[in-house]
Design an enzyme around this catalytic site. Structure first.
Site, PDB file in Angstrom:
ATOM      1  N   GLU A   8      44.180  39.472  37.605  1.00  0.00           N
ATOM      2  CA  GLU A   8      44.280  39.580  36.139  1.00  0.00           C
ATOM      3  C   GLU A   8      45.586  40.269  35.706  1.00  0.00           C
ATOM      4  O   GLU A   8      45.582  41.123  34.818  1.00  0.00           O
ATOM      5  CB  GLU A   8      43.065  40.335  35.575  1.00  0.00           C
ATOM      6  CG  GLU A   8      41.764  39.583  35.762  1.00  0.00           C
ATOM      7  CD  GLU A   8      40.577  40.287  35.125  1.00  0.00           C
ATOM      8  OE1 GLU A   8      39.736  39.607  34.528  1.00  0.00           O
ATOM      9  OE2 GLU A   8      40.480  41.529  35.231  1.00  0.00           O
ATOM     10  N   GLU A  35      35.767  34.409  37.498  1.00  0.00           N
ATOM     11  CA  GLU A  35      34.710  35.389  37.234  1.00  0.00           C
ATOM     12  C   GLU A  35      33.940  34.903  36.019  1.00  0.00           C
ATOM     13  O   GLU A  35      34.483  34.834  34.912  1.00  0.00           O
ATOM     14  CB  GLU A  35      35.285  36.781  36.940  1.00  0.00           C
ATOM     15  CG  GLU A  35      35.962  37.460  38.104  1.00  0.00           C
ATOM     16  CD  GLU A  35      36.454  38.864  37.754  1.00  0.00           C
ATOM     17  OE1 GLU A  35      36.082  39.377  36.661  1.00  0.00           O
ATOM     18  OE2 GLU A  35      37.229  39.445  38.535  1.00  0.00           O
TER      19      GLU A  35
END
Length: 625
Positions: free
Chosen positions: A188, A267
């Site tokens: 991320e 995710e």
């Protein structure tokens, strides 16, 4: 002239070799074991939809790894995803630990034995609501070092980490026929920065170390996050939570960013984590099932975050912050409202997801294994084992310091630190703890006179103390920030200084208190507790839990204020009466038949004298003090 037999044999061998080489070159190339081919993942040349669930090996007792992985396969998953945790594998520079709870290689091989492939996310940054986002705390001992950047000192450390990690699990990659399908590049990064030079340097480090399986990046579903966190040549996947509309919007955003790339939820947050003092989070089984049903109907690969959250044992839990709350420490439980609960039991969400997956796959799913059965345990007494101040010289060696400094500057990673000063003159005014991280108990001659809490933005305490007073500031590190801009310098202790109004106080003795195994062994071997000691201040309590046989349970910590619990030397983690977590998961594998030693360290006075085990966790948030 007749050729010799030796020459004839040589010419025949040469002809055969040429024929075989020609045949080999004419034969179609064997497909790689795993590949990213445009919009598809392929396994042994065939389209492959990844049905993954996230599990973190340090958060699951090693003895339970196989049964938890078997539960994943029975729910219909074909893959398990895990981070590799740098902080756990290199606790001190150059000191490596891949044993016991940190045996990543065995975790991956066990997954393969249970019919699961693996997606490995080696970091070096992982977030995962762990301390410092998974970076080892000793990086903060170097002044000015900046993680997740082109800082040469940081890059030298991360290169060493990747090299050692590849030595441990490199041969298990799909590129060599192993179960590790692919590896995530950073984590991320688009939510943190936009330095593509750094991302390229990280990729080069991974390749140089021997990680040659396909790479991918993982970011939230916004164009600016993709722009910051992706690289050409690495597949991109998207992270999201919420319901079905969020899933559709996120996959659409990914497809717009990488039209020719695979579609995958790196995710899918099918639950959420908890902060101390906040609510216990949950997501309905129906919402999770609808979202997974849609992804499978569209051929979208996914990773359930989390399939099984487990427990942030010891000092593993991290922290966050927000625009309204300066500091949000994470609870010890990482239950995450996942398909498997903290003890590894299937939940209604597990059953709902299993039913959905069964409708979309051709194979018959394995039967669901027998679930763990945590049990209630009878109350057992705990007795005072001495105040912290009485045990101070046993636990730590005082170090003189002109000014207070962060705990990392004293070579300390986790735990508590105590700053002591004998007042040469009376003081009256505001005692200011500049950049307190994270909670301080203030004592005058052993008596608690106040507590300051970073969560509330506390910095000062009104004092009026005579000359000769012994001033003690006990500071607890409650988890380093693991996400966002404040990640880079969340040192612990008192970071800037202690002042009386505007005048900085000098002349301290500092006691690092990591509360590690060595220190606790010294405590156990030390003098018995003093009778009649002050139990209102920070101190230790001991008890014996007697069992006919080891069983899973949840220790009820209500009535014990705030502190830490160890059982047979295993650090269960932090407890705190403000909730929502009111119990600590106690694994059967850490217990034994007969006597089990329970050690409690409390920084707030307990109102209970016993503890007991519960069959189920307790979540409740009492009203504010």
């Amino acid at each position: 002239m007749t050729l010799s037999k030796t020459l004839q044999a040589a010419l025949l061998a040469l002809a055969m070799t040429s024929t075989l080489a020609a045949a080999a070159s004419a034969a179609p190339a064997r497909p790689p074991h795993f590949a990213i081919d445009g919009a598809q993942f392929k396994l042994d040349g065939k389209p492959y939809v990844i049905r993954s669930g996230e599990m973190h090996y340090p958060r699951i007792p090693r003895a339970a790894w196989r049964e938890r992985l078997r539960m994943a396969r029975a729910m219909g998953l074909n893959t398990v995803t895990t981070y590799a945790f740098w902080s756990q594998h290199e606790p001190e520079p150059g000191q490596w630990d891949f044993s016991g709870q940190n045996d990543l290689r065995t975790f991956i091989k066990t997954a393969a034995e249970e019919g699961l492939n693996v997606v490995l996310r080696p970091g070096p940054y992982v977030c995962a609501e762990v301390d410092f986002g998974g970076f080892p705390a000793w990086l903060l001992r170097t002044p000015g070092l900046r993680v997740r950047s082109m800082d040469a000192r940081y890059l030298a450390a991360s290169a060493r980490y990747f090299k050692r990690l590849a030595k441990e699990v490199g041969d298990l990659q799909s590129s060599r026929g192993g179960p590790i399908l692919m590896l995530q590049l950073e984590n991320e990064y688009g939510s943190f920065g936009h330095d593509h030079d750094y991302l390229r340097a990280t990729r080069e480090q991974m390749r140089a170390a021997g990680f040659d399986a396909p790479l991918f990046t993982s970011d939230g579903g916004a164009a600016r996050l993709f722009e910051g966190g992706t690289l050409p040549g690495a597949a991109a996947v998207v992270n999201f939570g919420g319901g079905l509309d969020d899933a559709k919007g996120s996959i659409e955003a990914l497809s717009a960013w990488r039209p020719a790339g695979p579609r995958m939820a790196g995710e899918y947050w099918a639950g959420w984590f908890d902060h101390w003092g906040g609510p216990h989070h949950s997501q309905s089984p129906e919402e999770a099932a609808r979202t997974v049903d849609w992804m499978l109907s569209q051929g979208v690969s996914f990773n359930l975050y989390m399939f099984h959250g487990g427990t942030s044992f010891g000092w593993l839990a991290g922290a966050n912050y927000s625009s309204t709350e300066p500091y949000q420490p994470d609870t010890t439980s990482y239950d995450y409202d996942a398909a498997l609960d903290e003890a590894g039991r299937p939940t209604p969400k597990y059953q709902a997801l299993r039913e959905v997956i069964a409708r979309h796959v051709k194979e018959t799913l394995p039967p669901v294994p027998a679930a763990p059965a945590p049990q209630a345990l009878a109350a057992f007494p705990l007795a005072s084992a001495g105040s912290l101040l009485d045990s101070l010289d046993t636990l730590s060696k005082g170090q003189p310091a002109r000014w207070v400094r962060a705990m990392e500057e004293f070579g300390q990673n986790y735990g508590y630190i105590l700053y002591r000063k004998r007042l040469a003159a009376p003081i009256k005014g505001q005692l200011v703890l500049d950049e307190l991280r994270d909670q301080a108990t203030v004592l005058a001659d052993g008596r608690v006179i106040g507590r300051l809490d970073r969560r509330r933005g506390d910095k000062a305490l009104a004092v009026d103390l005579p000359a000769g007073t012994r001033l003690d500031l006990l500071v607890e590190a409650m988890g380093r920030v693991g996400f966002g801009a404040r990640l880079v310098d969340d040192n612990k202790g008192i970071v800037r200084g202690v002042k009386l109004d505007k005048e900085e106080l000098e002349g301290w003795t500092v006691y690092p208190l990591p509360m590690d195994a060595t220190a606790l062994q010294r405590l156990a071997a030390g003098a018995p507790a003093k009778a009649g000691g002050d139990t209102a201040g920070p101190g230790f309590w001991r008890g014996t839990l007697k069992l006919d046989k080891p069983v899973d349970s949840f220790l009820d910590t209500r009535g014990w204020g705030k502190g830490q619990v160890w059982v047979n030397g295993h650090h269960l983690g932090r407890y705190w009466h403000i909730g929502p977590q009111q119990t600590l998961y106690l694994p059967a594998s850490w217990l034994q038949a007969g006597a089990n030693e329970v050690l409690v360290f409390s920084t707030e006075p307990p109102t209970a004298t016993t503890m007991q085990g519960r069959a189920d966790p307790v979540y409740e948030t009492p009203p504010p003090d």
